[in-house]
Design an enzyme around this catalytic site. Structure first.
Site, PDB file in Angstrom:
ATOM      1  N   LYS A 193       0.850  -1.202   0.000  1.00 26.40           N
ATOM      2  CA  LYS A 193       0.000   0.000   0.000  1.00 26.40           C
ATOM      3  C   LYS A 193       0.884   1.249   0.000  1.00 26.40           C
ATOM      4  CE  LYS A 193      -3.905   1.949   2.648  1.00 26.40           C
ATOM      5  NZ  LYS A 193      -4.784   1.729   3.829  1.00 26.40           N
TER       6      LYS A 193
ATOM      7  N   SER B 171      -9.672   1.710   3.225  1.00 23.32           N
ATOM      8  CA  SER B 171      -8.850   2.450   2.301  1.00 23.32           C
ATOM      9  C   SER B 171      -7.850   1.570   1.544  1.00 23.32           C
ATOM     10  CB  SER B 171      -8.054   3.516   3.069  1.00 23.32           C
ATOM     11  OG  SER B 171      -7.172   2.921   4.012  1.00 23.32           O
TER      12      SER B 171
ATOM     13  N   SER C 217      -9.837  -0.811   7.437  1.00 21.22           N
ATOM     14  CA  SER C 217      -9.321  -0.608   6.075  1.00 21.22           C
ATOM     15  C   SER C 217      -8.618  -1.808   5.472  1.00 21.22           C
ATOM     16  CB  SER C 217      -8.374   0.599   6.052  1.00 21.22           C
ATOM     17  OG  SER C 217      -9.086   1.791   6.206  1.00 21.22           O
TER      18      SER C 217
END
Length: 512
Positions: free
Chosen positions: A79, A154, A178
């Site tokens: 990420k 997210s 997330s």
């Protein structure tokens, strides 16, 4: 050799026996990304040359008879909120679009030491603020099961990358769900470790008391492998706990005898989609056939979790993001147009006879700060900064922030009492399956309520895992969530693996 239905564990066996090289495997995933990711948007950046160079080096070690690490040539997607030396670190934001990290995060060091191939940087909501991945400043990520729908957020890119078979393993972060929420919506396995289990050194902070890094994969067995690599004490992170890391990859296949599951009746109340409720109840029945007992438990303060979270998280965000002002970090507004704009404002006010107002116009430095933040941050980040700054302001601090901290303590006590009677708490990950892109874009409150079942684990600092447990009539995945007492990731993974030995939901793949 068709690798699209493979798991990280099976690929590792092929690498170990010489039936596959890391270069071949890495090239396979790079080809899939090149072919399909234009319509998914899982990756913000992929550096094929760097990935292949890492793979060649690992293959050379193996061919020379040297020992290789636990990940032995497996590609891992990361990420874009975790520092990697020399790489862009955008956090999905225009504020950091040109920022390159000068150092490696703790988990990047561990991944490299374990001989992972760092494949690329995955898409995300800006500064990890969002549950749909629509808040990325670059482009939205789409759900591989239905590209008209969101993948969750997210860590939407990290989950979509696994679902679409762009990588066998990925790293996400979980501040209010997330990792678990996008894992549930994309039909993959995602684990949020206990706060302190994985070092956050090198993680760009959103809400420091809530953020945690964790693995995403197709199976619990694969997630165990990745967690074993990234978990452990790091003195550079003051919240990192100095506790031994169990050999998750070795114990994950051991069934849990006499497993006691708790269900919270309120988790099945109004607001939960009927198909999701049916799939979760069916999954609980599977556990009962495997010998688990089920009883109701109470989490009386869980009803306040969303409100509590959306006070504490924005307060911490408003503090953490204060550094992005165009001077210390981040995008800086161009001074030429800014200076001309200020001169024009003053001239107009003076011409109107408003000399006092003209004297109040910003000086160049103040306007540069304001303009840089206005240009660099997106709407959702600005909204949370304003909420946090308001809640922390004089006269409101005790009424909002301090009260939220007190409720947070009560939520943790609820879990402690519940875990006196059960080993794990089981329930849904999200109230619905993935919704269409844009459906809630202008309704932030509706978006926040999708965190109903996940934020309480972050507030309590405990671990949780999401695993696929069904499909809707529309062909979208449904997730099951298990939560455990602190530092019981081993229990979570073993329980998840038990379920995956009795079902095949984790083997389903979207058509690409």
């Amino acid at each position: 050799m068709d690798l699209t239905q493979s798991t990280a564990s099976s690929l590792l066996e092929l690498l170990g026996t010489g039936q596959l090289t890391s270069v071949e495997l890495t090239r396979h995933y790079l080809d899939r990304i090149a072919t399909h990711d234009a319509r998914i948007g899982a990756f913000l950046r992929v550096d094929a040359d760097s990935s292949l160079a890492q793979a060649r080096a690992i293959d050379a070690k193996r061919q020379a008879g040297q020992p290789v690490g636990l990940l032995g040539g497996l590609p891992v997607a990361v990420k874009d909120v975790i520092a990697q030396r020399g790489e862009l670190l955008t956090c999905g934001s225009r504020m950091l679009e040109n920022f390159r990290s000068p150092y490696d995060a703790g988990i990047i060091e561990r991944l490299t030491a374990a001989d992972a191939v760092l494949l690329g940087r995955t898409n995300m909501d800006e500064f990890a603020m969002g549950g749909s991945n629509e808040n990325s400043a670059y482009f939205p990520c789409r759900n591989p099961w239905n590209t008209a729908c969101i993948p969750g957020g997210s860590s939407g890119g990290a989950a979509a990358a696994i679902a679409a078979d762009f990588a066998p393993l990925s790293i996400g972060t979980d501040t209010g769900g997330s990792i678990r929420q996008p894992a549930g919506l994309c039909g993959v396995t995602g684990l949020k470790p206990t706060y302190g289990r994985v070092s956050r050194y090198g993680l760009v902070a959103f809400a420091s008391s809530l953020d945690q890094i964790g693995p995403l994969a197709h199976t619990a067995r694969d997630a165990a492998l990745l967690l074993q690599v990234i978990a452990g004490h790091d003195p550079r992170d003051s919240t990192s706990v100095n506790a031994a890391v169990p050999p998750y990859s070795q114990t994950v296949t051991q069934p849990l005898a006499g497993l006691r599951l708790g269900i919270v009746p309120e988790h099945f109340a109004a607001g939960l989609d009927g198909e999701v409720a049916a799939a979760v109840k069916s999954a609980i029945n599977v556990y009962e056939t495997l010998g688990a007992s089920v009883r109701e438990v109470e989490l009386p303060h869980a009803q306040y979790a969303v409100a509590t979270y959306y006070i504490i998280a924005p307060c911490e965000a408003s503090s953490n993001l204060a550094r992005y002002d165009g001077v210390h970090y981040g995008r800086r507004a161009e001074m030429g147009p800014l200076t001309a704009e200020l001169a024009a404002e003053r001239k107009e006010l003076l011409a109107a006879g408003r000399a006092a107002d003209a004297a109040k116009v910003d000086n160049n430095l103040v306007r540069m700060y304001r303009q840089s933040r206005a240009e660099g941050f997106g709407t959702e980040v600005k909204r949370r900064i304003m909420i946090g700054a308001y809640a922390l302001s004089a006269g409101y601090y005790d009424a909002y922030y301090v009260k939220a901290l007190k409720v947070r303590r009560l939520i943790r006590q609820d879990y402690d009492r519940a875990f006196e009677h059960v080993d794990l708490i089981v329930g849904p990950v999200s109230p619905t399956t993935a919704f269409p892109i844009g459906q809630k874009a202008n309704d932030p409150l509706a978006m926040y309520l999708d965190d109903l079942y996940t934020v309480s684990a972050n507030l309590a600092g405990i671990g949780g895992i999401a695993i696929p447990c069904g499909m809707s009539a529309a062909g979208l995945p449904i997730g099951l969530q298990l939560t455990a007492p602190p530092f019981q990731e081993d229990r979570l993974l073993r329980a998840a693996h038990m379920f995956q030995t009795a079902t095949d939901w984790h083997t389903r793949r979207p058509k690409m």
